[in-house]
Every structure is written in C-alpha cells, then in structure tokens.
Design an enzyme around this catalytic site. Structure first.
Site, PDB file in Angstrom:
ATOM      1  N   GLU A 226      -5.515  -1.070 -12.426  1.00  0.00           N
ATOM      2  CA  GLU A 226      -5.700   0.141 -13.226  1.00  0.00           C
ATOM      3  C   GLU A 226      -4.318   0.727 -13.434  1.00  0.00           C
ATOM      4  O   GLU A 226      -3.714   1.266 -12.500  1.00  0.00           O
ATOM      5  CB  GLU A 226      -6.607   1.130 -12.494  1.00  0.00           C
ATOM      6  CG  GLU A 226      -7.952   0.511 -12.183  1.00  0.00           C
ATOM      7  CD  GLU A 226      -9.104   1.492 -12.239  1.00  0.00           C
ATOM      8  OE1 GLU A 226      -8.887   2.685 -12.030  1.00  0.00           O
ATOM      9  OE2 GLU A 226     -10.235   1.039 -12.497  1.00  0.00           O
ATOM     10  N   CYS A 260      -3.126   9.472 -15.453  1.00  0.00           N
ATOM     11  CA  CYS A 260      -3.140   8.202 -16.183  1.00  0.00           C
ATOM     12  C   CYS A 260      -3.714   8.416 -17.573  1.00  0.00           C
ATOM     13  O   CYS A 260      -3.316   7.758 -18.520  1.00  0.00           O
ATOM     14  CB  CYS A 260      -3.936   7.159 -15.425  1.00  0.00           C
ATOM     15  SG  CYS A 260      -5.601   7.676 -15.030  1.00  0.00           S
TER      16      CYS A 260
HETATM   17  P1  NAD Z   1       3.647   2.606  -8.608  1.00  0.00           P
HETATM   18  O1  NAD Z   1       3.411   1.360  -9.378  1.00  0.00           O
HETATM   19  O2  NAD Z   1       5.068   3.044  -8.436  1.00  0.00           O
HETATM   20  O3  NAD Z   1       3.035   2.505  -7.144  1.00  0.00           O
HETATM   21  C1  NAD Z   1       1.681   2.223  -6.922  1.00  0.00           C
HETATM   22  C2  NAD Z   1       1.502   1.610  -5.556  1.00  0.00           C
HETATM   23  O4  NAD Z   1       2.104   0.306  -5.516  1.00  0.00           O
HETATM   24  C3  NAD Z   1       2.142   2.405  -4.427  1.00  0.00           C
HETATM   25  O5  NAD Z   1       1.246   2.468  -3.353  1.00  0.00           O
HETATM   26  C4  NAD Z   1       3.375   1.579  -4.088  1.00  0.00           C
HETATM   27  O6  NAD Z   1       3.811   1.737  -2.768  1.00  0.00           O
HETATM   28  C5  NAD Z   1       2.860   0.172  -4.328  1.00  0.00           C
HETATM   29  N1  NAD Z   1       3.885  -0.854  -4.562  1.00  0.00           N
HETATM   30  C6  NAD Z   1       5.119  -0.698  -5.106  1.00  0.00           C
HETATM   31  N2  NAD Z   1       5.748  -1.902  -5.181  1.00  0.00           N
HETATM   32  C7  NAD Z   1       4.897  -2.826  -4.670  1.00  0.00           C
HETATM   33  C8  NAD Z   1       4.964  -4.238  -4.484  1.00  0.00           C
HETATM   34  N3  NAD Z   1       6.042  -4.945  -4.835  1.00  0.00           N
HETATM   35  N4  NAD Z   1       3.905  -4.869  -3.955  1.00  0.00           N
HETATM   36  C9  NAD Z   1       2.793  -4.186  -3.612  1.00  0.00           C
HETATM   37  N5  NAD Z   1       2.670  -2.832  -3.755  1.00  0.00           N
HETATM   38  C10 NAD Z   1       3.715  -2.165  -4.280  1.00  0.00           C
HETATM   39  O7  NAD Z   1       2.802   3.747  -9.342  1.00  0.00           O
HETATM   40  P2  NAD Z   1       2.686   5.290  -8.980  1.00  0.00           P
HETATM   41  O8  NAD Z   1       3.957   5.969  -9.351  1.00  0.00           O
HETATM   42  O9  NAD Z   1       2.148   5.463  -7.615  1.00  0.00           O
HETATM   43  O10 NAD Z   1       1.538   5.759  -9.986  1.00  0.00           O
HETATM   44  C11 NAD Z   1       1.758   6.163 -11.297  1.00  0.00           C
HETATM   45  C12 NAD Z   1       1.197   5.153 -12.272  1.00  0.00           C
HETATM   46  O11 NAD Z   1      -0.169   4.903 -11.979  1.00  0.00           O
HETATM   47  C13 NAD Z   1       1.208   5.656 -13.707  1.00  0.00           C
HETATM   48  O12 NAD Z   1       1.621   4.605 -14.554  1.00  0.00           O
HETATM   49  C14 NAD Z   1      -0.248   5.999 -13.971  1.00  0.00           C
HETATM   50  O13 NAD Z   1      -0.622   5.960 -15.330  1.00  0.00           O
HETATM   51  C15 NAD Z   1      -0.948   4.965 -13.173  1.00  0.00           C
HETATM   52  N6  NAD Z   1      -2.319   5.364 -12.867  1.00  0.00           N
HETATM   53  C16 NAD Z   1      -3.348   4.704 -13.464  1.00  0.00           C
HETATM   54  C17 NAD Z   1      -4.651   5.093 -13.219  1.00  0.00           C
HETATM   55  C18 NAD Z   1      -5.809   4.391 -13.885  1.00  0.00           C
HETATM   56  O14 NAD Z   1      -6.939   4.661 -13.508  1.00  0.00           O
HETATM   57  N7  NAD Z   1      -5.594   3.518 -14.851  1.00  0.00           N
HETATM   58  C19 NAD Z   1      -4.918   6.148 -12.330  1.00  0.00           C
HETATM   59  C20 NAD Z   1      -3.853   6.797 -11.729  1.00  0.00           C
HETATM   60  C21 NAD Z   1      -2.552   6.393 -12.005  1.00  0.00           C
END
Ligand code: NAD
Length: 454
Positions: A226, A260
C-alpha cells in the site's frame, strides 16, 4: 533507539531496538506459536479484539498524546484517528466470522465441493507512521482474527504507538509469541524480510515498496504493497466553488498533508476557477499552524525532517516554471519541523508538484477547459490511489469517475476511508488491498475440498 518529538526536537524516549538475531528469534517463536492460535475458536479471538477495543477507549487520552508527541499530529486529529479506529474494529468484529466461514459450493451425485479459508501462517507487517493506528490495525487485527501470527514492524517514527498497540493486544489475551513488535528502522525491516514468512503486508513509500518487492522476488511470499499517491480532484463548472474549496482545502491539508489519500492535485473548470481559488485561500488562512499539543492547531509538524527539503524543492521547481505562489513555500524557523500551508496556481504537469507525492501541506491548482482535459490530466500519473470530482450532476460524476484509473473514487468528498470498502491502489500506488470483506480474506488462502461419498 532515540525518539524525538518532530514538533520541537526534544528527546522523548529511548527504546531498545531489535537486531538480526532478535528478529530471527521472534520469527521462530511466532512460527511455533501460530498453529495453536489458529486452533483457538473464533469466538475467543473475537473476544480478545473486543477487549483490545475497550482498552483503546479507556486509554484514548494517553494514546492520543503519545501519537501527537512522536508523530507531531495535531492532538485533535490524533483523537480523531483513535475514534476513527473504533468503527474499523467493529467492522472486523462483525464480519470476520462470516468472511472465513466454510462454504459449500456444490453438492450432487455423491460429490461435495467445499472451500475453507485457512490462515496464511506467519505474516509480517511493515508499517508507515502517518496513520499508525489505522494502517497497523488494518493488517494486524484481521490477520490475528483469521488465525495468523503477526510480526509487526512499526515505523521508526511511530514506535511508541506500535509498542502501545502490541501491549494492548497482549493485555487483551493475544499470546506474546503470536503478536510481536519489532523495533527499529529500515535495517530491522530488511532483517524481517529475511525470515521465513507467509505474507508481507507493507504500507509506506513507493521507493521502499519496490525495494521490498525486489527482496522477496524469488521467494513466492504473498505480497501486498500500500503505497503513495498523487491523488487528483476535478471541480466541474456546475460545482459550488465555496463548498468544493472548503472541502478540498481540508482534504489537502488535514494531517498536515501527510495522508496517503490527501488531495495532491486540483483541476478546476475555468468558469469557477477564480472563485474557487479565492475561497480555497480564505479557508487555508483559517488553519492554525503550530504546536500539535494545542487543541486549536490544525497544521502540526512535518514528521520526517528530510521532507521539508522535498516540499521546498517542489515549490521552487514550480515557481521557476511559472507557477504563482500564494504564501508559504519555505520551512518555518525551528525548533522542530514546520511548513506552512502552501498553495500554487498556474501550475502544469511539467512541475514536480503535479507529478510526485508532496506529502505535506502543499497543493497545486490547475485551470482546465472541460471534462476531457480534466480526465486526461487526472490519468497522467504513475499512481492511482484515489480520485474525485465535485459536481451537482451525479450521472456526469459516475461517467467521469469510471474513466479514472484509481483504486478509490469520490463524488463530492475526498480523503475518506471506509472499513466497508476495499482500500487498494492502481499502478505505483500498490498491489493487494486491505479493508472490506476482501481485506479480511486476504490474510487467508482458500483451500478447495473435493469430497466423494463412498
Ligand atoms: P517508508 O517507505 O519510508 O517506510 C515505511 C516502512 O518501511 C517503515 O517501517 C520503515 O522502517 C520500513 N523500511 C524502510 N526501508 C526498508 C527496507 N529496506 N526493508 C524493509 N523495510 C524498510 O514510508 P513512510 O515515510 O513510513 O510512509 C509514508 C508513505 O506511506 C507515503 O508515501 C504514503 O503515501 C504511504 N502510505 C500509504 C498508505 C496506503 O494505504 N496506500 C497509507 C499510509 C501511508
């Protein structure tokens, strides 16, 4: 791991983080405990989630304060998130049993055909920080209800909330091995991917989602992503510009634009464009920027400091290419990460602000000549999470929204999620879904039974 308040830079907590060894141990414990949890009658699992719900209600003030301190979400909106969680939990509680009930799909000639819905097994949830209760519980709760063990890696920006979710579930009767919290950043998430898991449910950015998809590529693990969006809305000539502007200003700026499904691009028919912009700016001017702990604050902190530069770069790029900036545009002086509401007009699709997720209180408003131009622009994106239209004409809205590539479409509303409807993205907004009945069944796999009587 040190946890800082993004609104003022203060250290608020220090927590022990996981490493590759502890992640492996937690994954092994979850694997060992899952079959017994799957054998627990559904009624008992439902009762545990009921108790969890009661604890959320009981501790709501403290939980909201924690969310505000670690994420910088305005306190009124933190409370809204927790209150908004309750109908989601109720939906899962009402629907879980029926969603995974055994189905008899054929009976005749001594033959019966049945479907059972069996848990995936051990599922991993790597989660975002912007709505940590929503995105965490969208996965954790239906996964547990359907008999899975959960390895939950909350965002490093919402660790205390992630720990609170885990604690409340343990207190509600979910065994510790069945529901495990992994503390840390990307490296802990990466360590989790290396474990034997049966499903990976990720919420976060497109860049991380792609990295995770690559990491799991040869493994045949069920994958849901997502991801972000660049969600468009079109205001037709027949819409009330004031009503649309007030609604869309909220859709663009609520949660400090860090949703999001925030409205990220607005197209307005030339007949109502100027009126719309006037009302939009008047609405934005009422948004109080400041300390998220203040109940009157509407625009809180930018949770991750690097995003300040992304926002400034988008504004500079747009202005350099001819956009008009109506206030804001640069970060506010510290301490903490703050960015004022920023509105850009005379924008077009050469500009980053109309192409890439802003994830902050920045919005571009583009004038269009009619429906066809609006639809073409709305679809001119690699994302497809939500899209909307404001018009008095329902038939026109339905026809238009049918042509838009998005997982969710809105008529005269925006930035809205319902537990009853599936939540999914098209293109770079992701694969798979949560919520709705399908968002419960996604944590199971259908098992087909061919039974011939002797
Ligand atoms: P992010 O991608 O920076 O981090 C998300 C998660 O991934 C965190 O827990 C992080 O620690 C982990 N992560 C980072 N690198 C990783 C790796 N190499 N391997 C495994 N895990 C790893 O995103 P964020 O800043 O936490 O969230 C914001 C983003 O999320 C925005 O783009 C937003 O639109 C999206 N979002 C989408 C939805 C949806 O329902 N589609 C809902 C909420 C947020």
């Amino acid at each position: 791991m040190k946890i800082f308040n993004p609104a003022n830079g203060e250290l608020i907590a220090e927590v022990a983080d996981d490493d590759a060894t502890s992640v492996a141990a937690k994954a092994a414990a979850a694997r060992a405990a899952q079959p017994a949890w799957a054998a627990v009658p559904m009624a008992q699992r439902l009762a545990a989630v009921q108790r969890f719900r009661a604890s959320v209600v009981r501790e709501l003030d403290t939980l909201a304060a924690t969310l505000t301190r670690e994420v910088g979400k305005p306190i009124a909106q933190a409370r809204n998130e927790l209150n908004g969680l309750l109908p989601r939990l109720d939906f899962f509680l009402e629907q879980a049993e029926a969603a995974v009930r055994e189905e008899q799909v054929f009976s005749g000639g001594g033959m019966q055909e049945q479907i059972t819905h069996v848990p995936l097994g051990v599922v991993a949830n790597i989660s975002a920080w912007n709505y940590p209760w929503f995105v965490g519980c969208n996965v954790i709760v239906p996964a547990l209800l359907t008999g899975n063990a959960v390895l939950y890696k909350p965002s490093e920006c919402a660790t205390l909330t992630g720990q609170a979710i885990t604690r409340l579930l343990h207190e509600a009767g979910v065994p510790r091995e069945v529901m495990q919290c992994l503390v840390g950043g990307g490296e802990v998430g990466a360590a989790l991917l290396a474990q034997r898991i049966d499903g990976l449910f990720f919420t976060g950015s497109h860049a991380t989602g792609r990295r995770i998809a690559h990491a799991l590529a040869g493994r045949l693990v069920k994958l849901q992503l997502e991801l972000g969006g660049k969600d468009p809305t079109y205001v037709r000539a027949d819409a009330d510009p004031k009503v649309a502007a007030e609604s869309l200003a909220d859709g663009a700026m609520y949660n400090t634009g860090q949703s999001c499904c925030s409205v990220e691009r607005i197209y307005v028919h030339e007949a109502v464009h100027d009126d719309f912009v006037r009302h939009f700016l008047a609405t934005v001017a009422t948004f109080k920027v400041g300390d998220p702990a203040d109940p009157g604050t509407y625009i809180g902190a930018i949770t991750r400091a690097p995003q300040l530069e992304v926002l400034e770069d988008q504004v500079q790029d747009a202005v350099a290419k001819g956009a008009t900036l109506h206030g804001g545009g640069t970060r506010l002086p510290g301490p903490g990460n703050h960015f004022p509401p920023t509105v850009l007009t005379h924008v077009d699709h050469r500009m980053e602000v109309m192409r890439e997720e802003s994830f902050g209180p920045v919005i571009g408003i583009q004038k269009v000549k009619g429906d066809d131009e609006a639809v073409a622009l709305m679809n001119d994106t690699r994302y497809g999470l939500t899209a909307g239209v404001y018009t008095k004409d329902e038939a026109a809205a339905r026809a238009l929204l049918a042509r838009v590539n998005a997982g969710t479409v809105y008529w005269n509303c925006c930035d809205r999620v319902s537990p009853r409807l599936p939540w999914s993205g098209v293109g770079d907004s992701g694969i798979g879904l949560t919520l709705g009945v399908a968002g419960i069944q996604t944590f199971t796999r259908p098992k087909a039974w061919h039974l011939r009587s002797p």
